[in-house]
Design an enzyme around this catalytic site. Sequence first.
Site, short mmCIF file in Angstrom:
data_model
loop_
_atom_site.label_atom_id
_atom_site.label_comp_id
_atom_site.label_asym_id
_atom_site.label_seq_id
_atom_site.Cartn_x
_atom_site.Cartn_y
_atom_site.Cartn_z
N LYS A 53 0.81 -1.23 0.00
CA LYS A 53 0.00 0.00 0.00
C LYS A 53 0.84 1.28 0.00
O LYS A 53 0.51 2.27 0.64
CB LYS A 53 -0.98 0.01 1.19
CG LYS A 53 -1.93 -1.17 1.21
CD LYS A 53 -2.67 -1.40 -0.11
CE LYS A 53 -3.68 -0.33 -0.41
NZ LYS A 53 -4.29 -0.53 -1.76
N HIS A 114 6.89 -7.21 -2.50
CA HIS A 114 6.79 -6.49 -1.22
C HIS A 114 7.84 -7.00 -0.24
O HIS A 114 7.80 -6.68 0.95
CB HIS A 114 5.40 -6.70 -0.59
CG HIS A 114 4.29 -6.01 -1.31
ND1 HIS A 114 4.39 -4.71 -1.78
CD2 HIS A 114 3.03 -6.42 -1.63
CE1 HIS A 114 3.25 -4.36 -2.36
NE2 HIS A 114 2.42 -5.37 -2.28
N SER A 144 -3.88 3.18 4.95
CA SER A 144 -4.18 2.51 3.69
C SER A 144 -4.16 0.99 3.86
O SER A 144 -5.01 0.26 3.34
CB SER A 144 -3.16 2.94 2.63
OG SER A 144 -3.54 2.44 1.37
#
Length: 300
Positions: A53, A114, A144
Amino acid sequence: MEIPDMSSLKLHSRPEMFDFEGISMTHFFTDNWEKVKNFQARPDDILIATYPKAGTTWVSYILDLLYFGKDDLERQTSKPIYERVPFLESCFQDLKGTEMADHLPTSPRLIKTHLPVQLVPKSFWEQNSRIVYVGRNAKDNAVSYFHFDRMNKVQPEPGDWNNFLEKFMKGKNVFGPWYDHVSGWWEKKQTYSNLLYLFYEDLVEDTGREVERLCSFLGLSTSGEEREKITKGVQFDAMKQNNMTNYVTVPFMDFKISPFMRKGKVGDWKCHFTVAQNEEFDEIYKQKMKNTTVKFRTEI
């Protein structure tokens, strides 16, 4: 390679988190670990790395348009972004990020991850592949991530905002602590020259300027006119309306709870943090970030 249809994915329950190589993970990102670890990068690969995010889809889409926007118009209207830019460590039943990356027909291959810097497959460093990292300030990132976990069934149950924020401050989120992630990649930049470190806040403030930075890092001679067109096309509202970038085609995300692309603003954290939460957060932040020189803006 025929990409399995996302709509056939059946999820029975949300995953549990467990400790993996020193960070919190779920099985969706560790089930295919041998293949991830031994993934063979190529010298012209471009790895897009972020904490969840922090602008991953945004930068993926910018790069996709820079490289393939002009010549492959069909790609823009028929292929969702997660097929064009595979998620390396993901493993959702038959959908494995490593296989999708291996079968990409494009050159360069755009791949997203990620993973914290220490878990990135070694071949990316050995091949001297280019890497674009995007960092987002911790407060907006936490908000987020909270809304994302609410709507995304492949993430653990987030609980309420207070509960989620506690976990975030302790670094107990999938992909580990935000603090270590952003500072680990920042340290790497000091010794690995093929890494560009972008800030989400800079992208919001002046997308055109950051697109220009990307072009110069990647050695692309994109015309000013082309850059302007791309900058317009990647504005938040345009991407939110675009079914190829807004993840509306993914069955395990519940858009009735929250859209995948929610606000894309800097400073939205002020609508979520109480005064007490903000003070506690700042204290912990000072502690955790005292040994790094990376600086974030929480408003612009």
